[in-house]
Design a protein around this motif. Structure first.
Motif, PDB file in Angstrom:
ATOM      1  N   VAL A   1      42.531  45.516  45.152  1.00 45.97           N
ATOM      2  CA  VAL A   1      42.550  46.762  44.397  1.00 45.97           C
ATOM      3  C   VAL A   1      43.874  47.449  44.699  1.00 45.97           C
ATOM      4  O   VAL A   1      44.149  47.789  45.848  1.00 45.97           O
ATOM      5  CB  VAL A   1      41.360  47.672  44.789  1.00 45.97           C
ATOM      6  CG1 VAL A   1      41.426  48.990  44.042  1.00 45.97           C
ATOM      7  CG2 VAL A   1      40.048  46.955  44.533  1.00 45.97           C
ATOM      8  N   ASN A   2      44.695  47.624  43.665  1.00 44.47           N
ATOM      9  CA  ASN A   2      46.006  48.253  43.809  1.00 44.47           C
ATOM     10  C   ASN A   2      46.059  49.515  42.959  1.00 44.47           C
ATOM     11  O   ASN A   2      45.458  49.589  41.888  1.00 44.47           O
ATOM     12  CB  ASN A   2      47.121  47.317  43.348  1.00 44.47           C
ATOM     13  CG  ASN A   2      47.256  46.108  44.240  1.00 44.47           C
ATOM     14  OD1 ASN A   2      46.902  46.144  45.402  1.00 44.47           O
ATOM     15  ND2 ASN A   2      47.764  45.034  43.677  1.00 44.47           N
ATOM     16  N   LEU A   3      46.794  50.482  43.444  1.00 44.67           N
ATOM     17  CA  LEU A   3      47.040  51.706  42.690  1.00 44.67           C
ATOM     18  C   LEU A   3      48.526  51.992  42.773  1.00 44.67           C
ATOM     19  O   LEU A   3      49.047  52.243  43.862  1.00 44.67           O
ATOM     20  CB  LEU A   3      46.222  52.867  43.260  1.00 44.67           C
ATOM     21  CG  LEU A   3      46.404  54.217  42.577  1.00 44.67           C
ATOM     22  CD1 LEU A   3      45.906  54.142  41.131  1.00 44.67           C
ATOM     23  CD2 LEU A   3      45.660  55.293  43.334  1.00 44.67           C
ATOM     24  N   LEU A   4      49.217  51.881  41.646  1.00 46.13           N
ATOM     25  CA  LEU A   4      50.664  52.105  41.590  1.00 46.13           C
ATOM     26  C   LEU A   4      51.397  51.243  42.621  1.00 46.13           C
ATOM     27  O   LEU A   4      52.180  51.720  43.427  1.00 46.13           O
ATOM     28  CB  LEU A   4      50.997  53.582  41.811  1.00 46.13           C
ATOM     29  CG  LEU A   4      50.394  54.566  40.817  1.00 46.13           C
ATOM     30  CD1 LEU A   4      50.674  55.994  41.240  1.00 46.13           C
ATOM     31  CD2 LEU A   4      50.930  54.306  39.422  1.00 46.13           C
ATOM     32  N   ASP A   5      51.102  49.964  42.617  1.00 50.61           N
ATOM     33  CA  ASP A   5      51.705  48.979  43.518  1.00 50.61           C
ATOM     34  C   ASP A   5      51.436  49.248  44.997  1.00 50.61           C
ATOM     35  O   ASP A   5      52.170  48.798  45.867  1.00 50.61           O
ATOM     36  CB  ASP A   5      53.220  48.872  43.285  1.00 50.61           C
ATOM     37  CG  ASP A   5      53.546  48.267  41.944  1.00 50.61           C
ATOM     38  OD1 ASP A   5      52.711  47.485  41.447  1.00 50.61           O
ATOM     39  OD2 ASP A   5      54.628  48.559  41.396  1.00 50.61           O
ATOM     40  N   ILE A   6      50.400  50.018  45.279  1.00 53.14           N
ATOM     41  CA  ILE A   6      49.968  50.249  46.659  1.00 53.14           C
ATOM     42  C   ILE A   6      48.623  49.568  46.816  1.00 53.14           C
ATOM     43  O   ILE A   6      47.665  49.892  46.113  1.00 53.14           O
ATOM     44  CB  ILE A   6      49.842  51.747  46.979  1.00 53.14           C
ATOM     45  CG1 ILE A   6      51.193  52.429  46.809  1.00 53.14           C
ATOM     46  CG2 ILE A   6      49.307  51.947  48.395  1.00 53.14           C
ATOM     47  CD1 ILE A   6      51.118  53.934  46.916  1.00 53.14           C
ATOM     48  N   GLU A   7      48.573  48.638  47.755  1.00 48.92           N
ATOM     49  CA  GLU A   7      47.339  47.895  47.967  1.00 48.92           C
ATOM     50  C   GLU A   7      46.352  48.767  48.727  1.00 48.92           C
ATOM     51  O   GLU A   7      46.601  49.182  49.847  1.00 48.92           O
ATOM     52  CB  GLU A   7      47.628  46.618  48.743  1.00 48.92           C
ATOM     53  CG  GLU A   7      46.466  45.684  48.811  1.00 48.92           C
ATOM     54  CD  GLU A   7      46.857  44.344  49.419  1.00 48.92           C
ATOM     55  OE1 GLU A   7      46.105  43.907  50.295  1.00 48.92           O
ATOM     56  OE2 GLU A   7      47.876  43.773  49.027  1.00 48.92           O
ATOM     57  N   LEU A   8      45.235  49.048  48.080  1.00 46.69           N
ATOM     58  CA  LEU A   8      44.214  49.889  48.689  1.00 46.69           C
ATOM     59  C   LEU A   8      43.138  49.089  49.399  1.00 46.69           C
ATOM     60  O   LEU A   8      42.608  49.518  50.420  1.00 46.69           O
ATOM     61  CB  LEU A   8      43.555  50.771  47.617  1.00 46.69           C
ATOM     62  CG  LEU A   8      44.476  51.739  46.890  1.00 46.69           C
ATOM     63  CD1 LEU A   8      43.713  52.468  45.807  1.00 46.69           C
ATOM     64  CD2 LEU A   8      45.091  52.721  47.862  1.00 46.69           C
TER      65      LEU A   8
ATOM     66  N   LYS B   1      38.665  39.111  51.011  1.00 42.32           N
ATOM     67  CA  LYS B   1      38.820  37.660  50.946  1.00 42.32           C
ATOM     68  C   LYS B   1      37.442  37.029  51.070  1.00 42.32           C
ATOM     69  O   LYS B   1      36.732  37.297  52.031  1.00 42.32           O
ATOM     70  CB  LYS B   1      39.733  37.153  52.050  1.00 42.32           C
ATOM     71  CG  LYS B   1      41.145  37.633  51.883  1.00 42.32           C
ATOM     72  CD  LYS B   1      42.057  37.038  52.915  1.00 42.32           C
ATOM     73  CE  LYS B   1      43.459  37.532  52.664  1.00 42.32           C
ATOM     74  NZ  LYS B   1      44.410  36.504  52.590  1.00 42.32           N
ATOM     75  N   ILE B   2      37.100  36.229  50.086  1.00 41.85           N
ATOM     76  CA  ILE B   2      35.792  35.585  50.071  1.00 41.85           C
ATOM     77  C   ILE B   2      35.981  34.091  50.254  1.00 41.85           C
ATOM     78  O   ILE B   2      36.725  33.457  49.522  1.00 41.85           O
ATOM     79  CB  ILE B   2      35.071  35.864  48.736  1.00 41.85           C
ATOM     80  CG1 ILE B   2      34.868  37.367  48.559  1.00 41.85           C
ATOM     81  CG2 ILE B   2      33.744  35.132  48.687  1.00 41.85           C
ATOM     82  CD1 ILE B   2      34.387  37.746  47.186  1.00 41.85           C
ATOM     83  N   ARG B   3      35.312  33.527  51.252  1.00 43.22           N
ATOM     84  CA  ARG B   3      35.337  32.091  51.493  1.00 43.22           C
ATOM     85  C   ARG B   3      33.894  31.636  51.662  1.00 43.22           C
ATOM     86  O   ARG B   3      33.185  32.135  52.530  1.00 43.22           O
ATOM     87  CB  ARG B   3      36.123  31.746  52.754  1.00 43.22           C
ATOM     88  CG  ARG B   3      37.545  32.282  52.783  1.00 43.22           C
ATOM     89  CD  ARG B   3      38.410  31.643  51.717  1.00 43.22           C
ATOM     90  NE  ARG B   3      39.776  32.098  51.751  1.00 43.22           N
ATOM     91  CZ  ARG B   3      40.275  33.027  50.951  1.00 43.22           C
ATOM     92  NH1 ARG B   3      39.502  33.614  50.071  1.00 43.22           N
ATOM     93  NH2 ARG B   3      41.531  33.367  51.022  1.00 43.22           N
ATOM     94  N   LEU B   4      33.473  30.712  50.841  1.00 38.55           N
ATOM     95  CA  LEU B   4      32.103  30.220  50.894  1.00 38.55           C
ATOM     96  C   LEU B   4      32.136  28.712  51.010  1.00 38.55           C
ATOM     97  O   LEU B   4      32.774  28.026  50.215  1.00 38.55           O
ATOM     98  CB  LEU B   4      31.339  30.630  49.620  1.00 38.55           C
ATOM     99  CG  LEU B   4      29.931  30.075  49.471  1.00 38.55           C
ATOM    100  CD1 LEU B   4      29.019  30.664  50.545  1.00 38.55           C
ATOM    101  CD2 LEU B   4      29.395  30.369  48.097  1.00 38.55           C
TER     102      LEU B   4
ATOM    103  N   ASP C   1      40.002  35.956  46.185  1.00 39.15           N
ATOM    104  CA  ASP C   1      40.491  37.212  46.732  1.00 39.15           C
ATOM    105  C   ASP C   1      40.280  38.305  45.697  1.00 39.15           C
ATOM    106  O   ASP C   1      40.517  38.084  44.506  1.00 39.15           O
ATOM    107  CB  ASP C   1      41.975  37.139  47.069  1.00 39.15           C
ATOM    108  CG  ASP C   1      42.273  36.155  48.174  1.00 39.15           C
ATOM    109  OD1 ASP C   1      43.426  35.707  48.244  1.00 39.15           O
ATOM    110  OD2 ASP C   1      41.382  35.846  48.968  1.00 39.15           O
ATOM    111  N   ILE C   2      39.871  39.457  46.157  1.00 40.41           N
ATOM    112  CA  ILE C   2      39.744  40.623  45.298  1.00 40.41           C
ATOM    113  C   ILE C   2      40.703  41.670  45.854  1.00 40.41           C
ATOM    114  O   ILE C   2      40.623  42.028  47.031  1.00 40.41           O
ATOM    115  CB  ILE C   2      38.302  41.172  45.302  1.00 40.41           C
ATOM    116  CG1 ILE C   2      37.340  40.116  44.783  1.00 40.41           C
ATOM    117  CG2 ILE C   2      38.219  42.450  44.487  1.00 40.41           C
ATOM    118  CD1 ILE C   2      35.884  40.487  44.955  1.00 40.41           C
TER     119      ILE C   2
END
Length: 143
Positions: A55-62, A66-69, A52-53
């Protein structure tokens, strides 16, 4: 006097389950596996990579990705019930024909629905005109 083995003594050979032979040399250590054997093993057993990747900014998920291979052979995938390549129009000519047939059927059904709605709209318009005419005639009688 020390005993030595003759130079033509064969190197021990061990046979793997898949029929390929492995030679053991000094110290009875196996030779490194070649790439073909490694790939065969991976495709036979399967490998799953997941991650999983976020990206959060000030505890806000931007953003979350989800990568599944899943890396397996076609036979193993079918055993697992995965066969999306059979129904993907980009990968299967039969799936493309089926998709085209469904799109054509959908277009024909839409045309039939529109044709069915046209008489109803026309009859609604006629009814509205009749009501206007009746109102106009009644207005003349009163006036």
């Amino acid at each position: 006097m020390a005993m030595t083995e003759p130079a033509d003594t064969p190197t021990p050979v061990t046979t793997r389950q898949n029929g390929s032979a492995t030679r053991y040399g000094a110290g009875d250590r196996p030779q490194p596996t070649n790439l073909a054997d490694l790939l065969e093993r991976v495709l036979d057993k399967g490998v799953v990579l997941a991650g999983d990747i976020r990206v959060n900014l000030l505890d806000i998920e931007l953003l979350t990705i989800k990568i599944r291979l899943l890396l397996v052979s076609v036979d193993k995938a079918e055993e697992m019930g995965i066969d999306w390549w059979r129904t993907d129009p980009m990968l299967s000519s039969q799936a493309k024909r089926e998709q085209d047939a469904l799109q054509q059927e959908n277009a024909e059904l839409r045309e039939r629905l529109e044709a069915w709605d046209r008489p109803a709209a026309a009859s609604d318009g006629i009814a509205a005109l009749n009501e206007e005419n009746v109102s106009a005639v009644e207005g003349r009688r009163d006036g």
